[in-house]
Design a protein around this motif. Structure first.
Motif, short mmCIF file in Angstrom:
data_model
loop_
_atom_site.label_atom_id
_atom_site.label_comp_id
_atom_site.label_asym_id
_atom_site.label_seq_id
_atom_site.Cartn_x
_atom_site.Cartn_y
_atom_site.Cartn_z
N LEU A 62 0.82 -1.20 0.00
CA LEU A 62 0.00 0.00 0.00
C LEU A 62 0.86 1.26 0.00
N LEU A 65 1.50 1.66 -3.58
CA LEU A 65 0.36 2.27 -4.26
C LEU A 65 0.35 3.77 -4.03
N TRP A 66 0.62 4.19 -2.80
CA TRP A 66 0.68 5.63 -2.51
C TRP A 66 1.77 6.29 -3.35
N ARG A 299 -7.95 3.83 4.01
CA ARG A 299 -8.21 4.65 2.82
C ARG A 299 -7.46 4.12 1.61
N MET A 300 -6.29 3.51 1.83
CA MET A 300 -5.52 2.95 0.72
C MET A 300 -6.04 1.58 0.30
N THR A 352 -3.56 11.47 -1.87
CA THR A 352 -4.60 10.53 -1.45
C THR A 352 -4.31 9.95 -0.07
N ALA A 353 -5.39 9.78 0.71
CA ALA A 353 -5.38 9.10 2.02
C ALA A 353 -4.86 9.95 3.15
#
Length: 363
Positions: A62, A65-66, A299-300, A352-353
């Motif tokens: 994750l 991904l971030w 959130r991720m 994001t997140a």
């Protein structure tokens, strides 16, 4: 006193007088021959503590991904320096790089650099990341120029801190001296007028200032003004500065006397996220978060990722995946104690997140 580092520190104190907590902590963790991180691997069940990347592969995935989303927000540059400071065994980076393969252009853009001072851990990282092109440096100042993403997981808690004790209505720097038997003991030093210290506090109160962490946050803030990018900081600590003694030692997954066995135990202190954010902001960076680790990972998509992995897992593997996710996000485990803060270039869109609703406190 038979331990080499204990002997060295005791002799230093006998010659120079009591030393600061920061000097003691820096030697105990980073002495070039006898420091805690210099000569051995402290991670995992067989070591002294377990970090999030060792708990579950989903953590590093994750984070990957971030990083992918941050790269896209940067305009998908053809070259991106991906740096991890204090990369442990290399587990997080290995999981991150596997995730990067879902977007070949992102994977091809990465120039991976690990900031590591420990020869023992660097050797372990070489094994973990076999097959990947990786460069090692010892200082953040040696990171290559250009677009940059930085990961720092459980790094800032291990940076040296100074401690101050309230005595007779004034702040005095707490130092490490010797008792009549030659053992290490805390003693009160000279009066301090450091501007970061609160004007009022109860007698005997302890305050902490992490100058090394603030210096690193300042450097990152300046770098992110010079080159587009972001830094993701994950650590345990408090939302805003306060009073309290958070210095602790751990050995074999149990708390240990702080001044016993220097070089053989892990020393950490809670991270003051408000001060880190303020230092980076003053240097020019934009701040995203902090939010709790549980909220960030949720959130991720950690629950969705766990469900996906469980479909192809044995019952034992599925149970381990569920337990790992729970440990990372549950409020009674690591979910709220650990927090996530991003420093970003002023021109970079919100990440994001890490968005926090206006007028609310980060959970």
């Amino acid at each position: 006193m038979t331990q080499p580092l204990a002997h060295i520190l005791a002799e230093t104190i006998r010659v120079r007088g009591p030393i600061s907590v920061a000097e003691y902590m820096a030697a105990a963790l980073g002495h070039p021959e006898h420091g805690y991180y210099t000569g051995h691997d402290p991670f995992g069940l067989g070591g002294d503590f377990t970090t999030a990347p060792e708990i579950s592969q989903m953590f590093g995935e994750l984070i990957g991904l971030w990083c992918l989303l941050a790269w896209q927000a940067m305009g998908s540059p053809a070259r991106l320096v991906l740096a991890e400071i204090g990369p442990g065994r290399g587990t997080l980076m290995a999981d991150l790089l596997r995730t990067a393969q879902v977007r070949p252009a992102f994977a091809a853009a990465l120039e991976v650099v690990l900031v590591e001072t420990s020869p023992a851990l660097r050797n372990r990282q070489v094994q973990t990341l076999a097959g990947h092109k990786v460069t090692w440096v010892e200082r953040v100042e040696d990171l290559p120029p250009g677009p940059l993403l930085v990961i720092a997981n459980e790094l800032f808690d291990a940076l040296p801190i100074r401690q101050f004790e309230r005595k007779d209505g004034v702040w005095r720097e707490r130092r490490v001296g010797l008792d009549p038997d030659g053992g290490f003991v805390f003693v009160a030093g000279a009066e301090s007028n450091a501007p970061e210290l609160p004007a009022e506090a109860a007698e005997g109160a302890i305050a902490e200032i992490g100058e090394a962490g603030l210096a690193l946050a300042t450097w990152l803030g300046r770098r992110l003004c010079a080159d587009i990018g972001a830094a993701l900081i994950i650590d345990y600590g408090h939302e805003s500065g306060g009073i309290g003694d958070t210095l602790q030692a751990v050995r074999r997954h149990r708390y240990h006397p702080v001044l016993a066995d220097p070089g053989r135990v892990d020393l950490t202190a809670h991270v003051d996220f408000a001060r880190l954010a303020a230092a980076a902001r003053q240097a020019g960076a934009r701040i995203d978060g902090p939010v709790s680790q549980g909220l960030f990972l949720s959130r991720m998509g950690i629950e969705e990722r766990a469900t996906m992995l469980m479909r192809e897992a044995t019952p034992e593997q599925a149970a381990a995946l569920a337990a790992g996710a729970r440990r990372l996000i549950d409020p009674s485990e690591m979910g709220t104690l650990f927090r996530v803060l991003a420093l970003a270039s002023p021109t970079l869109p919100k990440l994001t997140a890490l968005n926090v609703p206006q007028g609310s406190s980060p959970p």
